[in-house]
Design an enzyme around this catalytic site. Structure first.
Site, mmCIF file in Angstrom:
data_model
loop_
_atom_site.group_PDB
_atom_site.id
_atom_site.type_symbol
_atom_site.label_atom_id
_atom_site.label_comp_id
_atom_site.label_asym_id
_atom_site.label_seq_id
_atom_site.Cartn_x
_atom_site.Cartn_y
_atom_site.Cartn_z
ATOM 1 N N HIS A 135 24.292 -19.356 2.028
ATOM 2 C CA HIS A 135 24.579 -20.518 2.532
ATOM 3 C C HIS A 135 25.148 -20.537 4.167
ATOM 4 O O HIS A 135 25.510 -21.307 4.837
ATOM 5 C CB HIS A 135 25.754 -21.240 1.741
ATOM 6 C CG HIS A 135 25.557 -22.711 1.909
ATOM 7 N ND1 HIS A 135 26.270 -23.429 0.709
ATOM 8 C CD2 HIS A 135 24.949 -23.578 2.594
ATOM 9 C CE1 HIS A 135 25.793 -24.695 0.770
ATOM 10 N NE2 HIS A 135 25.080 -24.775 1.890
ATOM 11 N N ASP A 192 27.926 -28.530 -3.793
ATOM 12 C CA ASP A 192 28.202 -27.133 -3.820
ATOM 13 C C ASP A 192 29.569 -27.047 -4.620
ATOM 14 O O ASP A 192 30.340 -27.883 -4.850
ATOM 15 C CB ASP A 192 28.601 -26.647 -2.458
ATOM 16 C CG ASP A 192 28.493 -25.135 -2.015
ATOM 17 O OD1 ASP A 192 29.016 -24.400 -3.202
ATOM 18 O OD2 ASP A 192 28.335 -24.362 -0.998
ATOM 19 N N HIS A 233 31.664 -25.023 -3.823
ATOM 20 C CA HIS A 233 32.876 -24.305 -2.722
ATOM 21 C C HIS A 233 32.731 -25.458 -1.391
ATOM 22 O O HIS A 233 31.637 -25.894 -1.281
ATOM 23 C CB HIS A 233 32.667 -23.010 -2.416
ATOM 24 C CG HIS A 233 32.416 -22.055 -3.346
ATOM 25 N ND1 HIS A 233 31.186 -22.044 -3.981
ATOM 26 C CD2 HIS A 233 33.365 -21.130 -4.089
ATOM 27 C CE1 HIS A 233 31.485 -20.894 -4.935
ATOM 28 N NE2 HIS A 233 32.717 -20.493 -4.897
ATOM 29 N N ASP A 254 33.364 -24.578 1.515
ATOM 30 C CA ASP A 254 32.787 -23.561 2.771
ATOM 31 C C ASP A 254 33.493 -24.348 4.059
ATOM 32 O O ASP A 254 32.670 -24.351 5.233
ATOM 33 C CB ASP A 254 31.166 -23.818 2.852
ATOM 34 C CG ASP A 254 30.723 -23.043 1.642
ATOM 35 O OD1 ASP A 254 31.214 -22.295 1.190
ATOM 36 O OD2 ASP A 254 29.544 -23.196 1.369
ATOM 37 N N HIS A 310 29.290 -16.935 4.655
ATOM 38 C CA HIS A 310 28.803 -17.924 3.809
ATOM 39 C C HIS A 310 29.834 -19.033 3.338
ATOM 40 O O HIS A 310 29.474 -20.010 2.962
ATOM 41 C CB HIS A 310 27.909 -17.583 2.872
ATOM 42 C CG HIS A 310 28.633 -16.921 1.557
ATOM 43 N ND1 HIS A 310 27.833 -16.726 0.198
ATOM 44 C CD2 HIS A 310 29.864 -16.458 1.613
ATOM 45 C CE1 HIS A 310 28.949 -16.088 -0.611
ATOM 46 N NE2 HIS A 310 29.914 -16.001 0.157
ATOM 47 N N ASP A 323 23.260 -25.985 -2.831
ATOM 48 C CA ASP A 323 23.391 -24.612 -3.283
ATOM 49 C C ASP A 323 23.484 -24.705 -4.858
ATOM 50 O O ASP A 323 23.635 -25.327 -5.526
ATOM 51 C CB ASP A 323 25.091 -24.406 -3.023
ATOM 52 C CG ASP A 323 25.570 -22.925 -2.935
ATOM 53 O OD1 ASP A 323 25.240 -22.191 -4.160
ATOM 54 O OD2 ASP A 323 26.568 -22.573 -2.236
ATOM 55 N N ASP A 358 24.828 -22.840 -6.744
ATOM 56 C CA ASP A 358 26.108 -22.927 -7.760
ATOM 57 C C ASP A 358 26.733 -24.483 -7.750
ATOM 58 O O ASP A 358 27.654 -24.480 -8.445
ATOM 59 C CB ASP A 358 27.245 -22.020 -7.107
ATOM 60 C CG ASP A 358 27.728 -22.458 -5.928
ATOM 61 O OD1 ASP A 358 27.877 -23.449 -5.573
ATOM 62 O OD2 ASP A 358 28.303 -21.396 -5.239
ATOM 63 N N GLU A 387 21.473 -19.867 -1.634
ATOM 64 C CA GLU A 387 21.998 -18.897 -2.568
ATOM 65 C C GLU A 387 21.377 -18.329 -3.624
ATOM 66 O O GLU A 387 21.797 -17.901 -4.653
ATOM 67 C CB GLU A 387 23.422 -19.460 -3.009
ATOM 68 C CG GLU A 387 24.513 -19.621 -1.649
ATOM 69 C CD GLU A 387 25.063 -18.264 -1.270
ATOM 70 O OE1 GLU A 387 24.882 -17.335 -1.876
ATOM 71 O OE2 GLU A 387 25.470 -18.140 -0.007
#
Length: 306
Positions: A97, A124, A126, A128, A141, A226, A228, A271
């Protein structure tokens, strides 16, 4: 998304974190048939192949992992995004990412050139939103949103030509946010939809509210997806799994609504670590989601067997 030309850009970037494998992502998307899925939707598809990072004389850092390489990728990707955006809809096939530092910076510069604001939808687990100073892991990332929104601490990186204000960022799927990120996000105006709010109110409401903001500003939308974002039970091929992610149906609904909005100008697929996949199921799901974003509806999707 009136433009029927899709440009695939392979980004075998494995520098944003220590766990390796994302460099195989672009070829996994090709093997999973991304180009054919989009061609079946009557898009003209161009594959630029895999690109590489620019050379840089930045020295290595004791804490930040692969800093010179990430800076080189950021420079190369910003330029690539600016070059490809006028020609069609670029899909940046990653890669970790950290690649979004360059892709979003480049798309924001393109948006400024055409006189429209860029908005970013961050799908995502997260946020980030770490900076090089706040990241505990040293994995870059976890820093792209802070970079392209113009936060401090990125002096070693290329200047962001057109920073994206945080009130033009929408995050959906959050369920793993560090305290330092949370403290900064609470001071800003990003649209945040964690999985609890999605459980309570559904995934459509925050997405539609964000799209209304993009439309009201005559903006264009970059989507960063992403792996995830998805629940690991359906998408295991990622090194940052967090239980409780989006279901397959929720994810397809997001993509179909994005297509109907007509606002999307570019897409990150990030990712994917094929080394962790189960017979390609995650790559195939990500291809199906990209196809939904570009117009394939639920009744059009082929049945998959695993």
């Amino acid at each position: 998304m009136d433009n029927k030309h899709v440009i695939l850009v392979g980004i075998p970037m494995d520098a944003g974190k220590r766990r390796q494998g994302c460099r195989m992502g672009p070829d996994a998307y090709r093997v999973a048939g991304l180009d054919q899925a989009l061609a079946d939707l009557e898009y003209q598809v161009s594959d630029l192949g895999n690109i590489g990072p620019d050379d840089t004389d930045t020295p290595a850092h004791t804490h930040l992992f692969a800093l010179p390489e990430v800076i080189g990728w950021t420079s190369a990707l910003s330029r690539t995004a600016q070059d490809t955006a006028p020609q069609g809809l670029p899909i940046f096939m990653g890669g970790d990412h950290a690649l979004s530092m360059g892709t979003v910076a480049g798309m924001a510069a393109h948006a400024e050139q055409i006189g429209r604001p860029l908005f970013v939808l961050w799908l995502d687990a997260h946020s980030d939103f770490h900076t090089p100073d706040s990241t505990g892991s040293g994995n870059l990332h976890g820093t792209p949103v802070a970079y392209f929104t113009g936060q401090t601490g990125f002096d070693a990186f290329p200047p962001v030509p057109a920073p994206v204000p945080t009130d033009r960022v929408g995050m959906i799927g959050l369920r793993s946010v560090d305290p330092a990120e949370r403290a900064r996000l609470e001071q800003d105006d990003a649209m945040l939809a964690d999985m609890r709010s999605i459980d309570e109110h559904g995934i459509k409401a925050p997405l539609m509210a964000f799209l209304d903001r993009v439309r009201a500003a005559n903006g264009i939308l970059h989507v960063s997806l992403d792996v995830d974002f998805l629940d690991p039970s359906i998408a295991p091929a990622v090194g940052t799994t967090v239980p409780g992610g989006a279901t397959e149906r929720e994810a397809h609904l997001v993509m179909e609504l994005l297509h109907e909005s007509g606002l999307v100008c570019s897409l990150d697929l990030v990712e994917l670590n094929p080394f962790l996949d189960e017979r390609g199921r995650t790559a195939k799901l990500m291809v199906d989601l990209a196809a939904s974003l570009l117009g394939r509806r639920i009744f059009d999707r082929p049945t998959r067997s695993f």
